[in-house]
Design a protein around this motif. Structure first.
Motif, PDB file in Angstrom:
ATOM      1  N   PRO A 259       0.783  -1.162   0.066  1.00 52.31           N
ATOM      2  CA  PRO A 259      -0.213  -0.057   0.054  1.00 52.31           C
ATOM      3  C   PRO A 259       0.944   1.185  -0.119  1.00 52.31           C
ATOM      4  O   PRO A 259       0.162   2.384  -0.376  1.00 52.31           O
ATOM      5  N   SER A 260       2.238   1.198   0.247  1.00 50.83           N
ATOM      6  CA  SER A 260       2.914   2.210   0.422  1.00 50.83           C
ATOM      7  C   SER A 260       3.397   2.787  -0.934  1.00 50.83           C
ATOM      8  O   SER A 260       3.220   3.706  -1.196  1.00 50.83           O
ATOM      9  N   CYS A 261       3.794   2.056  -1.930  1.00 50.36           N
ATOM     10  CA  CYS A 261       4.245   2.298  -3.112  1.00 50.36           C
ATOM     11  C   CYS A 261       3.205   1.652  -4.215  1.00 50.36           C
ATOM     12  O   CYS A 261       3.633   1.959  -5.391  1.00 50.36           O
ATOM     13  N   ASN A 262       2.420   0.840  -3.951  1.00 51.32           N
ATOM     14  CA  ASN A 262       1.546   0.237  -5.058  1.00 51.32           C
ATOM     15  C   ASN A 262       2.369  -0.581  -5.914  1.00 51.32           C
ATOM     16  O   ASN A 262       2.008  -0.343  -7.071  1.00 51.32           O
ATOM     17  N   ASN A 263       3.541  -1.135  -5.761  1.00 45.17           N
ATOM     18  CA  ASN A 263       4.329  -1.495  -6.650  1.00 45.17           C
ATOM     19  C   ASN A 263       5.141  -2.529  -5.987  1.00 45.17           C
ATOM     20  O   ASN A 263       6.313  -2.666  -5.298  1.00 45.17           O
ATOM     21  N   GLY A 264       4.548  -4.085  -6.266  1.00 39.68           N
ATOM     22  CA  GLY A 264       5.305  -5.009  -5.705  1.00 39.68           C
ATOM     23  C   GLY A 264       4.355  -5.761  -4.455  1.00 39.68           C
ATOM     24  O   GLY A 264       3.594  -5.077  -3.928  1.00 39.68           O
ATOM     25  N   CYS A 275      10.793  -1.231  -0.763  1.00 41.40           N
ATOM     26  CA  CYS A 275       9.653  -0.034  -1.290  1.00 41.40           C
ATOM     27  C   CYS A 275      10.225   1.104  -1.558  1.00 41.40           C
ATOM     28  O   CYS A 275      11.227   1.694  -1.004  1.00 41.40           O
ATOM     29  N   ASP A 276       9.721   1.978  -2.499  1.00 43.73           N
ATOM     30  CA  ASP A 276      10.278   3.118  -3.025  1.00 43.73           C
ATOM     31  C   ASP A 276      10.299   4.120  -1.759  1.00 43.73           C
ATOM     32  O   ASP A 276      11.371   5.123  -1.529  1.00 43.73           O
ATOM     33  N   VAL A 277       9.091   4.147  -0.922  1.00 44.02           N
ATOM     34  CA  VAL A 277       9.320   5.037   0.128  1.00 44.02           C
ATOM     35  C   VAL A 277      10.329   4.634   1.045  1.00 44.02           C
ATOM     36  O   VAL A 277      11.014   5.687   1.622  1.00 44.02           O
ATOM     37  N   ALA A 278      10.532   3.335   1.641  1.00 44.28           N
ATOM     38  CA  ALA A 278      11.860   3.065   2.389  1.00 44.28           C
ATOM     39  C   ALA A 278      13.082   3.598   1.629  1.00 44.28           C
ATOM     40  O   ALA A 278      14.062   3.712   2.409  1.00 44.28           O
ATOM     41  N   ALA A 329       8.559   3.937  12.489  1.00 44.85           N
ATOM     42  CA  ALA A 329       7.890   4.938  11.445  1.00 44.85           C
ATOM     43  C   ALA A 329       7.338   4.685  10.151  1.00 44.85           C
ATOM     44  O   ALA A 329       6.249   4.855   9.645  1.00 44.85           O
ATOM     45  N   LEU A 330       8.021   3.536   9.495  1.00 42.23           N
ATOM     46  CA  LEU A 330       7.327   3.008   8.313  1.00 42.23           C
ATOM     47  C   LEU A 330       6.396   2.383   8.368  1.00 42.23           C
ATOM     48  O   LEU A 330       5.475   2.183   7.448  1.00 42.23           O
ATOM     49  N   TRP A 331       6.251   1.550   9.251  1.00 39.39           N
ATOM     50  CA  TRP A 331       5.108   0.935   9.817  1.00 39.39           C
ATOM     51  C   TRP A 331       3.948   1.729  10.161  1.00 39.39           C
ATOM     52  O   TRP A 331       2.736   1.349   9.765  1.00 39.39           O
ATOM     53  N   ARG A 332       4.152   2.415  10.721  1.00 41.41           N
ATOM     54  CA  ARG A 332       3.127   3.435  11.176  1.00 41.41           C
ATOM     55  C   ARG A 332       2.642   4.185  10.017  1.00 41.41           C
ATOM     56  O   ARG A 332       1.577   4.521   9.665  1.00 41.41           O
ATOM     57  N   PHE A 333       3.785   4.562   9.136  1.00 32.56           N
ATOM     58  CA  PHE A 333       3.065   5.319   7.763  1.00 32.56           C
ATOM     59  C   PHE A 333       2.270   4.422   6.909  1.00 32.56           C
ATOM     60  O   PHE A 333       1.356   4.726   6.248  1.00 32.56           O
ATOM     61  N   ARG A 334       2.593   3.094   6.871  1.00 33.20           N
ATOM     62  CA  ARG A 334       1.888   2.272   6.012  1.00 33.20           C
ATOM     63  C   ARG A 334       0.641   1.797   6.372  1.00 33.20           C
ATOM     64  O   ARG A 334      -0.683   1.643   5.897  1.00 33.20           O
ATOM     65  N   ASN A 345       1.839  11.370   5.581  1.00 36.07           N
ATOM     66  CA  ASN A 345       2.433  12.352   4.700  1.00 36.07           C
ATOM     67  C   ASN A 345       3.945  11.934   4.526  1.00 36.07           C
ATOM     68  O   ASN A 345       4.790  11.990   5.397  1.00 36.07           O
ATOM     69  N   LYS A 346       4.218  11.363   3.315  1.00 39.67           N
ATOM     70  CA  LYS A 346       5.648  11.131   3.145  1.00 39.67           C
ATOM     71  C   LYS A 346       6.521  12.218   3.402  1.00 39.67           C
ATOM     72  O   LYS A 346       7.767  11.783   3.682  1.00 39.67           O
ATOM     73  N   SER A 347       6.379  13.286   2.892  1.00 42.21           N
ATOM     74  CA  SER A 347       7.371  14.297   3.054  1.00 42.21           C
ATOM     75  C   SER A 347       7.708  14.811   4.506  1.00 42.21           C
ATOM     76  O   SER A 347       8.942  15.304   4.772  1.00 42.21           O
ATOM     77  N   SER A 348       6.894  14.344   5.551  1.00 44.59           N
ATOM     78  CA  SER A 348       7.320  14.720   6.800  1.00 44.59           C
ATOM     79  C   SER A 348       7.796  13.436   7.519  1.00 44.59           C
ATOM     80  O   SER A 348       8.206  13.672   8.678  1.00 44.59           O
TER      81      SER A 348
END
Length: 379
Positions: A259-264, A275-278, A329-334, A345-348
């Motif tokens: 769900p974070s990157c919709n890719n994989g 993941c791209d976000v990671a 934080a990545l888990w919380r973002f996901r 908010n990926k930027s923050s």
């Protein structure tokens, strides 16, 4: 008092995955301990108190009803008989050693020669039951039989027979000569080095036998929040409810895409490292820390790099704090993306990690003190 006979003793190891949280840190759990072992240890303490404090009022009442021997008359349906039955089963199932309570010889006025454990691994009455019945004073104390530097026995008949004579010679070889002193006889417990019985130690020993273990030892950082340590424990065991794990357990999920990157496919290593976000986050962290940190691919690869790198321990602790907080934080973002939470908010994300890590290691571990230096030179 609750009924002790409700405690059913089973010596098989738990296989339920939920029991992983009960075992100690060294065995891959969260060091909670099982209530079963806790109850066993509490019941077993009654045996210790009965031996240690024989002149207390409650002990004298128990002796007047059930006899002076702790294990006597345990076939009745009383509460005390239930306690005795549980203690006996604990030793029979070898959850605790049978010789954990032992008498220390003092003036020999409290140790019964045949029935108390004062030499060997069991009371002499267990190994020499045949000649016990030939002794005219089976409940005598050591002081009654050790007279003027010699053992004195009074038998029920003059001729004992060759087999009994051999047993008596074997008995003398075991008991030897007691070393007396001026202090009174006392009980000691072999579970602890100080000779005291503690529920904590007994519970640990019982849990060691009853609970299953994991090959992955638990890592617990005192300078990190408890919820983050528990998250790290689940992360290392790959027990986080990522979509691939849920699907593998037969749970119907609408999609297994990250769900974070919709890719994989969303499995653990993809979500936190591929993941791209990671990837963007780890790139920013490497620049900020200004150290030769490799591209993160797994927790084991990071830990191997951290052990080999030559840095002071303070810097290593700060790196660990940043990395663990980043994983959390990545888990919380996901979860924010999945459940439409405000924290997505990926930027923050990078600024949030620096802030929350500073708060934790400043107030919990005192690893940093100045905010400006933390931003510019974190190591």
């Amino acid at each position: 008092m609750w009924k002790a006979y409700f405690l059913k003793i089973e010596t098989h190891k738990y296989t339920d995955p939920k029991e992983k949280v009960l075992v100690s840190f060294d065995k891959g759990g969260l060091n909670i301990g099982s209530l079963k072992a806790f109850n066993f240890a509490l019941v077993f303490k009654w045996w210790w108190r009965f031996l240690k404090n024989p002149n207390d009022l409650w002990a004298r009442v128990v002796k007047s009803i059930h006899g002076h021997n702790f294990h006597s008359n345990h076939s009745s349906s009383s509460v005390w008989a239930s306690i005795v039955s549980v203690c006996s089963n604990i030793t029979i199932k070898k959850l605790l050693p049978t010789d954990c309570f032992r008498m220390l010889i003092g003036d020999d006025r409290r140790i019964r020669f045949w029935h108390d454990l004062w030499v060997g691994n069991e009371p002499l009455s267990h190994h020499f039951n045949r000649i016990l019945h030939l002794d005219s004073t089976p409940n005598a104390y050591i002081s009654d039989k050790w007279v003027d530097g010699n053992w004195l026995f009074t038998w029920v008949r003059d001729y004992l027979g060759g087999r009994n004579e051999d047993l008596i010679n074997s008995l003398f070889g075991i008991i030897g000569k007691p070393v007396l002193c001026d202090r009174p006889d006392s009980w000691t417990c072999s579970l602890n080095n100080d000779g005291r019985y503690t529920v904590k130690k007994a519970r640990e020993l019982i849990d060691h036998l009853l609970l299953s273990t994991s090959q992955v030892k638990t890592i617990w950082y005192l300078f990190m929040s408890r919820k983050v340590n528990i998250f790290l424990w689940r992360f290392r065991l790959d027990s986080l409810p990522v979509r691939w794990n849920l699907s593998a357990k037969g749970i119907n999920v609408s999609s297994i895409v990250c769900p974070s990157c919709n890719n994989g496919v969303e499995y653990r290593d993809h979500l936190f490292f591929e993941c791209d976000v990671a990837r963007d986050l780890w790139h920013k962290i490497r620049i900020w820390l200004d150290c030769d940190m490799p591209q993160m691919s797994s927790w084991d690869s990071f830990f191997t790099w951290l052990e080999d790198i030559r840095l002071r321990q303070l810097s290593k602790d700060r790196i660990i704090a940043v990395v663990v907080t980043s994983l959390w934080a990545l888990w919380r973002f996901r979860n924010g993306v999945v459940f439409l939470d405000s924290f997505c908010n990926k930027s923050s994300l990078f600024d949030f990690i620096r802030l929350i890590t500073f708060r934790w290691i400043k107030h919990r571990g005192h690893l940093v003190s100045n905010w400006n230096s933390w931003l510019s030179m974190p190591l």
